[in-house]
Design a protein around this motif. Structure first.
Motif, PDB file in Angstrom:
ATOM      1  N   ASN A 122      -2.826   5.236  -5.669  1.00  0.00           N
ATOM      2  CA  ASN A 122      -2.190   3.939  -5.875  1.00  0.00           C
ATOM      3  C   ASN A 122      -0.736   4.224  -6.248  1.00  0.00           C
ATOM      4  O   ASN A 122      -0.463   4.981  -7.187  1.00  0.00           O
ATOM      5  N   ARG A 135      -1.357  -4.685   4.821  1.00  0.00           N
ATOM      6  CA  ARG A 135      -2.646  -3.996   4.857  1.00  0.00           C
ATOM      7  C   ARG A 135      -2.971  -3.574   6.287  1.00  0.00           C
ATOM      8  O   ARG A 135      -2.818  -4.361   7.227  1.00  0.00           O
ATOM      9  N   HIS A 150      -4.845  -1.127   1.034  1.00  0.00           N
ATOM     10  CA  HIS A 150      -4.804  -2.215   0.053  1.00  0.00           C
ATOM     11  C   HIS A 150      -3.366  -2.401  -0.405  1.00  0.00           C
ATOM     12  O   HIS A 150      -2.652  -1.415  -0.618  1.00  0.00           O
ATOM     13  N   ASP A 152      -0.972  -4.742  -3.173  1.00  0.00           N
ATOM     14  CA  ASP A 152      -0.751  -5.711  -4.244  1.00  0.00           C
ATOM     15  C   ASP A 152       0.731  -6.077  -4.253  1.00  0.00           C
ATOM     16  O   ASP A 152       1.532  -5.438  -3.559  1.00  0.00           O
ATOM     17  N   SER A 157      -2.144   1.076  -1.868  1.00  0.00           N
ATOM     18  CA  SER A 157      -3.116   2.169  -1.931  1.00  0.00           C
ATOM     19  C   SER A 157      -3.259   2.831  -0.569  1.00  0.00           C
ATOM     20  O   SER A 157      -3.239   2.165   0.466  1.00  0.00           O
TER      21      SER A 157
END
Length: 221
Positions: A122, A135, A150, A152, A157
């Motif tokens: 991450n 993504r 992933h 955010d 990630s």
């Protein structure tokens, strides 16, 4: 132009400070020395640098002030391992994604965890670049072509396999380490085009709304 497929890990032999924010770096290598020439472009941890001198086992390159400020190269020391990739040849197999070697900024590894045969990282998103992270899109981390699984608002990630961990420097990275980030080139061009068209109130049908509806932009605008 590069692909983000690392050819080998080199070792920093010397990092000589030439002025306040300018350095000369010397790197020992094997595979990339096979056809090296003066003026060649080589990506070092994802940073495109120019070969200024070489012998049978090493090459030198200059790190300019802009590169010093935008990347993590100045943090290297003698003995540091670095990812190396030669510029893509016209007849070569394209295995990664389009990587320019022009790093957008640096980011911090926030977490590193094993998951069966994978290692999950991450990583923070550099300020102002969140819009380029999608993504299943692409990103270059220290020059390595990787897929975002992933995203955010302020971090993303990635997952690497044992081969990538062994053949690149990412396997030895730890939580808190700083890595170079180059956002996906195509994403940057799409945003620049749509921003320009929006500001000019263009009649073009290539808009953020239409791109989002077609699935090219995640989460709408």
């Amino acid at each position: 132009m590069f692909t983000g497929i690392i050819e080998e890990k080199g070792v920093v032999r010397r990092l000589v400070q030439r002025s306040a924010h300018a350095y000369e770096i010397e790197i020992g290598a094997k595979r990339i020395m096979e056809d090296i020439s003066l003026g060649d472009s080589i990506a070092i941890n994802g940073v495109c640098l120019t070969v200024t001198a070489f012998d049978q086992a090493s090459f030198k390159a200059d790190i300019m002030p802009e590169t010093y400020h935008a990347t993590n190269l100045a943090k290297l020391i003698s003995g540091s391992e670095v990812n190396l990739e030669r510029a893509m040849s016209a007849n070569g197999r394209f295995g990664g994604h389009f990587v320019s070697g022009h790093v957008d900024g640096t980011a911090k590894i926030l977490d590193k965890q094993p998951l069966e045969n994978a290692i999950i990282f991450n990583i923070s998103i550099p300020d102002g670049f969140a819009k380029y992270f999608l993504r299943k899109g692409s990103v270059a981390v220290d020059g390595i072509s990787l897929t975002l699984f992933h995203v955010d608002p302020d971090s993303f990630s990635i997952s690497i396999i044992p081969h990538t961990a062994a053949e690149t420097t990412l396997g030895s990275k730890r939580k808190g380490d700083i890595v170079n980030i180059e956002c996906d080139m195509l994403a940057k061009h799409v945003w620049q085009m749509t921003d320009r068209q929006h500001s000019q109130e263009s009649d073009s049908t290539i808009t953020r709304q239409n791109l989002a509806a077609a699935g090219f932009l995640e989460g709408g605008l």
